[in-house]
Write an enzyme that holds these catalytic residues in place. Structure first.
Site, PDB file in Angstrom:
ATOM      1  N   LYS A  31       0.799  -2.480   7.459  1.00 57.86           N
ATOM      2  CA  LYS A  31      -0.128  -1.928   6.138  1.00 57.86           C
ATOM      3  C   LYS A  31       0.579  -2.406   5.156  1.00 57.86           C
ATOM      4  CE  LYS A  31      -0.283   2.356   4.909  1.00 57.86           C
ATOM      5  NZ  LYS A  31      -0.337   2.187   3.414  1.00 57.86           N
ATOM      6  N   LYS A  60      -7.078   0.957  -0.912  1.00 58.16           N
ATOM      7  CA  LYS A  60      -7.817   2.163  -1.361  1.00 58.16           C
ATOM      8  C   LYS A  60      -8.929   2.078  -2.236  1.00 58.16           C
ATOM      9  CE  LYS A  60      -4.087   5.796  -0.117  1.00 58.16           C
ATOM     10  NZ  LYS A  60      -3.086   4.416   0.331  1.00 58.16           N
ATOM     11  N   ASP A  63     -14.512   1.548  -6.099  1.00 57.78           N
ATOM     12  CA  ASP A  63     -15.223   0.926  -7.217  1.00 57.78           C
ATOM     13  C   ASP A  63     -16.674   0.884  -7.071  1.00 57.78           C
ATOM     14  OD1 ASP A  63     -15.958  -0.623  -9.723  1.00 57.78           O
ATOM     15  OD2 ASP A  63     -13.555  -0.872  -9.669  1.00 57.78           O
ATOM     16  N   ILE A  64     -17.459   0.055  -7.823  1.00 51.74           N
ATOM     17  CA  ILE A  64     -18.728   0.111  -7.709  1.00 51.74           C
ATOM     18  C   ILE A  64     -18.933  -1.121  -6.183  1.00 51.74           C
ATOM     19  CG2 ILE A  64     -19.779   0.430 -10.028  1.00 51.74           C
ATOM     20  CD1 ILE A  64     -19.944  -2.682 -10.334  1.00 51.74           C
ATOM     21  N   PRO A 169      -1.067   9.016   8.296  1.00 50.33           N
ATOM     22  CA  PRO A 169       0.080   8.711   7.621  1.00 50.33           C
ATOM     23  C   PRO A 169       0.774  10.208   7.407  1.00 50.33           C
ATOM     24  CG  PRO A 169      -1.707   8.606   6.111  1.00 50.33           C
ATOM     25  CD  PRO A 169      -2.362   8.857   7.403  1.00 50.33           C
ATOM     26  N   GLY A 170       2.008  10.278   6.997  1.00 47.12           N
ATOM     27  CA  GLY A 170       2.724  11.503   6.632  1.00 47.12           C
ATOM     28  C   GLY A 170       3.786  11.662   7.728  1.00 47.12           C
ATOM     29  N   GLY A 191       6.198   4.635   6.759  1.00 46.21           N
ATOM     30  CA  GLY A 191       6.753   3.365   6.052  1.00 46.21           C
ATOM     31  C   GLY A 191       8.479   3.832   5.885  1.00 46.21           C
ATOM     32  N   ARG A 192       8.479   4.844   4.757  1.00 45.95           N
ATOM     33  CA  ARG A 192      10.062   4.848   4.462  1.00 45.95           C
ATOM     34  C   ARG A 192      11.018   5.110   5.748  1.00 45.95           C
ATOM     35  NH1 ARG A 192       8.671   8.780  -0.104  1.00 45.95           N
ATOM     36  NH2 ARG A 192       7.060   9.255   1.006  1.00 45.95           N
TER      37      ARG A 192
HETATM   38  O1  3DU Z   1       5.331   8.224   3.483  1.00 42.95           O
HETATM   39  P1  3DU Z   1       5.730   6.904   3.888  1.00 42.95           P
HETATM   40  O2  3DU Z   1       6.795   6.164   3.315  1.00 42.95           O
HETATM   41  O3  3DU Z   1       5.994   7.105   5.463  1.00 42.95           O
HETATM   42  O4  3DU Z   1       4.249   5.759   3.709  1.00 42.95           O
HETATM   43  C1  3DU Z   1       3.198   6.510   4.212  1.00 42.95           C
HETATM   44  C2  3DU Z   1       2.085   5.212   3.662  1.00 42.95           C
HETATM   45  O5  3DU Z   1       0.933   5.757   3.987  1.00 42.95           O
HETATM   46  C3  3DU Z   1       2.282   4.890   2.363  1.00 42.95           C
HETATM   47  O6  3DU Z   1       1.784   3.399   2.509  1.00 42.95           O
HETATM   48  C4  3DU Z   1       0.983   5.405   1.702  1.00 42.95           C
HETATM   49  O7  3DU Z   1       0.587   4.981   0.661  1.00 42.95           O
HETATM   50  C5  3DU Z   1       0.001   5.559   2.798  1.00 42.95           C
HETATM   51  N1  3DU Z   1      -0.705   6.840   2.638  1.00 42.95           N
HETATM   52  C6  3DU Z   1      -0.433   8.176   2.564  1.00 42.95           C
HETATM   53  O8  3DU Z   1       0.874   8.388   2.834  1.00 42.95           O
HETATM   54  C7  3DU Z   1      -1.376   9.239   2.594  1.00 42.95           C
HETATM   55  C8  3DU Z   1      -2.437   9.053   2.693  1.00 42.95           C
HETATM   56  O9  3DU Z   1      -3.343   9.901   2.885  1.00 42.95           O
HETATM   57  C9  3DU Z   1      -3.087   7.681   2.894  1.00 42.95           C
HETATM   58  C10 3DU Z   1      -2.036   6.758   2.862  1.00 42.95           C
END
Ligand code: 3DU
Length: 212
Positions: A31, A60, A63-64, A169-170, A191-192
């Site tokens: 992603k 994310k 827009d129109i 995510p989370g 991600g991180r």
């Molecule tokens: O917290 P992390 O580093 O694991 O990254 C989570 C990713 O998912 C990051 O790219 C963020 O923009 C995305 N994301 C959320 O964290 C939460 C959401 O509700 C939607 C996308």
């Protein structure tokens, strides 16, 4: 059993290629979003695509309808296979993204409920449930729902049924564990906890195994 999606929010081509290369074989999709694309340009998609991993653009989109279509044209033209859009702009804006994705043989995922604490201000409860229903009516391929609130993700799963996917995510830096949510979702987004690891391949491998 859930897939593993790497949220590649690093800056610059060399770091992106390094982490993606290390994680090849351990992640089911990558992603990308504003941090990476604003630092490299959309050409990064072609560089990452060499690893043969599907790339989903998390812009994310909000827009129109016409602007959403133009954004999606760029995303799919660059070689992405999926787009993540917001739904709160309404059914016509959402339809523009779903249609553009399907016209290009791609997929469209819809943010319904976010994972951070501030999501509880607007992006939860009845709003999220209405957006999940709208995503289903629009023919979207899936939704985004939070690993940090698995009970909410379970409610959204009930609304969309099993013919659509949920990516969640989370997990990792935001505090959720794969085990919290894997039974409700098709993929976890990390991600991180992977790209900031000293050993991204091992970190990805561990999340992949735990998501299974
Ligand atoms: O917290 P992390 O580093 O694991 O990254 C989570 C990713 O998912 C990051 O790219 C963020 O923009 C995305 N994301 C959320 O964290 C939460 C959401 O509700 C939607 C996308």
């Amino acid at each position: 059993m859930a897939d593993l999606l790497l949220a590649l929010d690093v800056k610059g081509k060399s770091e992106a290629v390094r982490v993606a290369g290390a994680c090849t074989g351990e992640v089911d999709a990558i992603k990308i979003g504003y941090p990476l694309v604003l630092s490299t340009g959309l050409g990064i998609v072609k560089d990452l695509a060499k690893a043969g991993i599907p790339i989903i653009a998390d812009f994310k989109v909000a827009d129109i309808p016409n602007t959403n279509s133009l954004i999606c044209e760029e995303v799919f033209g660059a070689g992405c296979s999926g787009i993540i859009t917001h739904a709160f702009c309404g059914h016509d804006s959402l339809a523009a993204c779903v249609d553009a994705a399907h016209d290009h043989g791609g997929v469209c995922f819809v943010v319904c409920e976010m994972s951070h604490p501030g999501a509880l201000d607007f992006l939860t409860g009845e709003n999220a449930e209405r957006m999940a229903g709208m995503a289903k009516a629009a023919g979207a391929d899936g939704i985004i729902a939070p690993a940090t609130r698995p009970e909410r993700t379970a409610i959204l799963r009930d609304i969309i049924g099993t013919s659509m996917k949920i990516y969640s995510p989370g997990v990792g830096a935001q505090g959720a564990q794969p085990e919290d949510v894997k039974k409700y979702v098709d993929g976890i987004i990390v991600g991180r906890a992977i790209y900031e690891s000293a050993d991204p391949k091992s970190a990805a491998h561990e999340f992949r195994v735990r998501a299974r």
